[in-house]
Design a protein around this motif. Structure first.
Motif, PDB file in Angstrom:
ATOM      1  N   SER A 277       0.848  -1.179   0.000  1.00 28.81           N
ATOM      2  CA  SER A 277       0.000   0.000   0.000  1.00 28.81           C
ATOM      3  C   SER A 277       0.888   1.234   0.000  1.00 28.81           C
ATOM      4  O   SER A 277       1.787   1.353   0.825  1.00 28.81           O
TER       5      SER A 277
ATOM      6  N   GLN B  34       3.123  -1.291   4.064  1.00 33.28           N
ATOM      7  CA  GLN B  34       3.165   0.086   3.598  1.00 33.28           C
ATOM      8  C   GLN B  34       4.511   0.390   2.947  1.00 33.28           C
ATOM      9  O   GLN B  34       5.558  -0.044   3.418  1.00 33.28           O
TER      10      GLN B  34
ATOM     11  N   GLN C  17       6.412   4.806   7.342  1.00 39.66           N
ATOM     12  CA  GLN C  17       6.601   4.731   5.883  1.00 39.66           C
ATOM     13  C   GLN C  17       7.659   3.710   5.523  1.00 39.66           C
ATOM     14  O   GLN C  17       7.830   3.375   4.364  1.00 39.66           O
TER      15      GLN C  17
ATOM     16  N   CYS D 226      -1.462   4.677   4.816  1.00 35.15           N
ATOM     17  CA  CYS D 226      -2.485   3.641   4.933  1.00 35.15           C
ATOM     18  C   CYS D 226      -3.008   3.652   6.361  1.00 35.15           C
ATOM     19  O   CYS D 226      -2.257   3.465   7.309  1.00 35.15           O
TER      20      CYS D 226
END
Lengths: 551, 551
Positions: free
Chosen positions: A304, A327, A359, A309
């Motif tokens: 994602s 992610q 991240q 997300c």
């Protein structure tokens, strides 16, 4: 002293030839909705790429580094363009079919695209623009189409299949290319200013594909099946088509069937192992699966990216459907792979969550640094928040200046020593995990402190009655700026703002709690599905929102 | 048109800085035999690499691309040299401590090594050579040592720890390097002629490390623990130390404890997930495990390379100890990763065997072609046997010519268009699996047909009474050449040649069956453990072998 190793360039040509020859039995499967999917082997895709290169050069007269645009869904014809256009030395320009017509016309003109390959179903979008697209000499239509919309248009019109049929598929004399030569062009659909073109090189695409295939990134191998839901006009589908062709990984292409129900159906039928897309797609799929559960057990990893997300979405997928969302972070200017959020070793499932909702961690080829408000570099202590700057062989150094023009390097996008300024604000842990808190322009500057709008949004979206939430800075006489919370409730849900604020109050410091609340039907989004906060700020400034102020 | 991506070089410096900063908690564990292993974090290894660079430059006066040699076991000090020496712009020259003294002295002189870092336990090997090593100004001794053997020697002697302690570990101003600059030097221990030096570049080491970390190759991630049994003086331990530092993969280093029993012990104690070494090592470990079974369950993948891995060895490990051996192919000139033998998707466990015992499938960065006796390129049909030629960014284009001399490109090693001629004869399947049958010089040319000595050897070694077998060509009046089978029986085993020939006769064509048989105590081997067939041919020619000729 130079070494005595071979000087072999890293090119898309290499990817094309390797995939075709060594992984000829791997497949690109394109979903067709009702009927049987369209299946082509890499061998066929390679052969058709040769035909396409002949057609473009010998048929349509594409020479040198002219731009060949695509306005297409994710499908196997598009993969052929991904391979043939760069390999022949031309530049693949992927057009975002969700852009407003004005922007699309501006971008085609700026790039001086000579050919546009267009998916038949998108033709009605392109046709009305054609009179304005002066550079375009040829339109090549892929797939079923109503060609009547093109009657009387100036560019020559070709059917993709007929065009390929007229040219040989056994051999193309691919040119020797400098690996730093331009291979592909993608414009950012920024929320401000004119679109900016990022001009990828053969080298950047090749190295990026190698990193995508690293076990610590997406880990593509011949044993995987990859479903790129992220559009091929969005940062080269995050590099997946090139990476998959390099690794011999079969691809499942959704074409225009990006709605939750057909996505679930194609996953059940074709059993992909890896997928990638934006959170909005996964939110839709989760709702579909919650309503009508399907067998998602083939999915080893779902990447994602594109925007943060929501942790609730990740937990929902994992707990209710056994699918692990991972992610990743990147942007058009970073090709996009910047970081992937695999937790470090030795942590428990619960301890992993702070890493998983970050991240992620950067690979060796990418360097990060955080720059503070005064231009100073900040420590990686998990607390100091600064603007993220990035360096690496697949990171942009400038924007495409347009046909025949010099590249442009705006000061707000590139630091004087050449690093990319991302416009994202975040922190780094000592072990290299990035957590973005805001766009630099979305940070709420309240009384000398920064409030993270993303943190408030994530907490709000974890509330069971909240479908979506956006938080923006609004002017405040006393504090300079204060947060405004705009919430979208789930269908049929009702909840008081006081309840939501109390929910937030258990999770963030008191001084960060929004006083101003508004309920909206949906969060305005950009063409690629990101929250478009500038629209919200404007609506607030115009007085178009019904705002409650809590005491 | 050049792209607008950043021009960031691929260097060992990047690997050093990334591993130190982002994966600072990963470890290099060095086995010490009896006591507690020596554990250093990547953070410590990085800091000590900075100290080492200062020590070499500021202390010992190493400048530019001077050569710093290592004569060391696999341990964390050696990893520090792997990182610091290339990053400071110098060239790491790994010396093979199993070479005859004469060759070692020749190689040090040819490379004009200025510094030698030596493991204390190897000092007795180096000391007597020192009077002849004119270029060497400094000897740095790593680990416990009897320094008395160095008394009165000309070069200055330093203790590694004391040397590092005298220099700062917080910062070194690493130079900006061209990625094509020389980074490391390794001499091939060929069985004929003078040793030849392969001069790896920063680029080749970096790209090779990326490929090692690909999911389809060795798949290193922070979750793995890597045990490089292959010596660090043997093609940079197949790239594993650089790849592991790049990926944040902890390393288990065996130091001098390469015997089967301590290897088994360290695997039980430290639970590595990936290992790599030559078949001889695995054959020894298998015998040890058969005698005294140990828990090998941590091992996900064991890479076997350097020479063909007998299928019986692979099956023995898998069936009796649950360990999967994966064959890979390469050579000093190929960095070495050329191909890895993972079977294609969709085959059963039994169908997988022909793929698993092949040399494997090539990655996208490596190109193969087969050249026939007449110089023609042969088809990839699984049958046509030709000399393997290789191209790619981590493949040698020439040999190091010696200090200040031009590179050398012997015609028998490099084709006119720059491809490496491997001297190996083999076939390619249509889907890119390489099967090597022989060294070009070891093929048995019998009556206009080629007989593969390796095939005969593998079949012989599958016989339960045979420990090792080598087959060489010997002159034959009628056929030109015929095979001679030299067998090593297991301890206490007795078996008639007729029985072995019948065993072979069930597996190969009748005309390929050897008439000449001899029993030997062990197969002569080169310093890196490969069968040294030239010794066997000489013994036969001298009449030193007791040969039986079957009717």
């Amino acid at each position: 002293m130079l070494s005595t190793m071979q000087d072999v360039p890293l090119t898309v040509t290499r990817i094309l030839e390797h995939g075709t020859r060594v992984h000829g039995d791997a497949t690109v499967t394109t979903w067709t909705g009702e009927g049987e999917p369209l299946r082509r082997t890499f061998r066929e895709v390679g052969e058709r790429s040769v035909r396409l290169a002949h057609a473009l050069r010998d048929g349509l007269g594409v020479v040198g580094d002219q731009r060949v645009a695509t306005l297409m869904w994710n499908n196997s014809d598009h993969v052929e363009a991904y391979l043939a256009v760069p390999a022949m030395g031309a530049v693949l320009h992927t057009l975002n079919l969700r852009l407003p017509a004005e922007q699309l016309a501006w971008i085609v003109g700026h790039a001086a695209d000579r050919v546009v390959i267009v998916s038949g179903s998108v033709l009605p979008l392109l046709a009305p623009l054609l009179p304005r697209l002066d550079s375009v000499e040829h339109v090549v239509v892929s797939g079923p189409a109503d060609l009547s919309v093109l009657e009387g248009c100036r560019p020559q019109v070709h059917d993709y299949e007929q065009l390929l049929a007229g040219h040989p598929g056994d051999h193309f004399d691919w040119p020797e290319l400098d690996e730093r030569q331009a291979a592909a062009l993608c414009y950012t659909s920024g929320t401000t200013g004119e679109p900016k073109g990022v001009l990828y090189s053969h080298r950047s695409i090749y190295l990026h594909a190698m990193e995508v295939n690293a076990a610590a990134s997406f880990g593509l191998t011949p044993a995987e099946i990859c479903l790129p839901v992220v559009p091929m006009f969005h940062v080269n589908a995050w590099g997946l088509p090139h990476a998959a062709f390099m690794a011999g990984t079969s691809m499942l292409m959704p074409d225009r069937f990006l709605q939750p129900a057909p996505l679930a159906d194609m996953i059940v039928a074709e059993r992909p192992t890896v997928s990638a897309g934006v959170p909005t797609i996964w939110a839709g799929l989760l709702a579909e699966l919650d309503a009508r559960p399907r067998d998602m057990s083939s999915l080893r990893t779902v990447i994602s990216g594109g925007s943060a997300c929501p942790p609730a979405l990740m937990r929902g997928f994992e707990e209710r459907h056994g699918v692990r969302l991972v992610q990743a972070w990147g942007m058009t200017e970073t090709s996009p792979l910047g970081s992937v959020a695999y937790p470090p070793v030795g942590v428990t499932d619960e301890e992993a969550w702070p890493y998983r909702v970050s991240q992620g961690r950067l690979p060796a080829s990418v360097e990060f640094r955080l720059t503070g408000p005064g231009g100073e570099f900040l420590p990686w202590d998990g607390k100091s928040a600064g603007e993220l700057e990035v360096r690496g062989p697949w990171i942009a150094a400038a924007y495409y200046g347009g046909a025949g023009a010099e590249p442009v390097r705006p000061d707000d996008k590139f630091s004087p020593d050449g690093w990319l300024r991302t416009g994202d604000v975040g922190t780094m842990t000592p072990d290299g995990f990035l957590t973005l808190t805001d766009r630099a322009k979305d940070v709420i500057k309240s009384g000398g402190e920064w409030i993270s709008s993303v943190e408030l949004e994530n907490h709000l979206m974890a509330h069971p009655e909240v479908a979506e939430a956006a938080v923006v800075a609004v002017p405040d006489e006393k504090w300079g700026e204060r947060p405004l919370a705009a919430v979208v409730l789930r269908d049929g849900a009702e909840v008081e703002y006081e309840v939501l604020r109390a929910f937030l109050g258990e999770r963030v410091a008191r001084w960060q709690l929004p006083e101003r609340w508004t309920r909206i039907a949906s969060v305005p989004k950009t063409s690629v599905g990101k929250f478009d906060k500038k629209v919200l700020r404007r609506l607030y400034a115009e007085g178009s929102l019904q705002v409650s102020v809590l005491g």
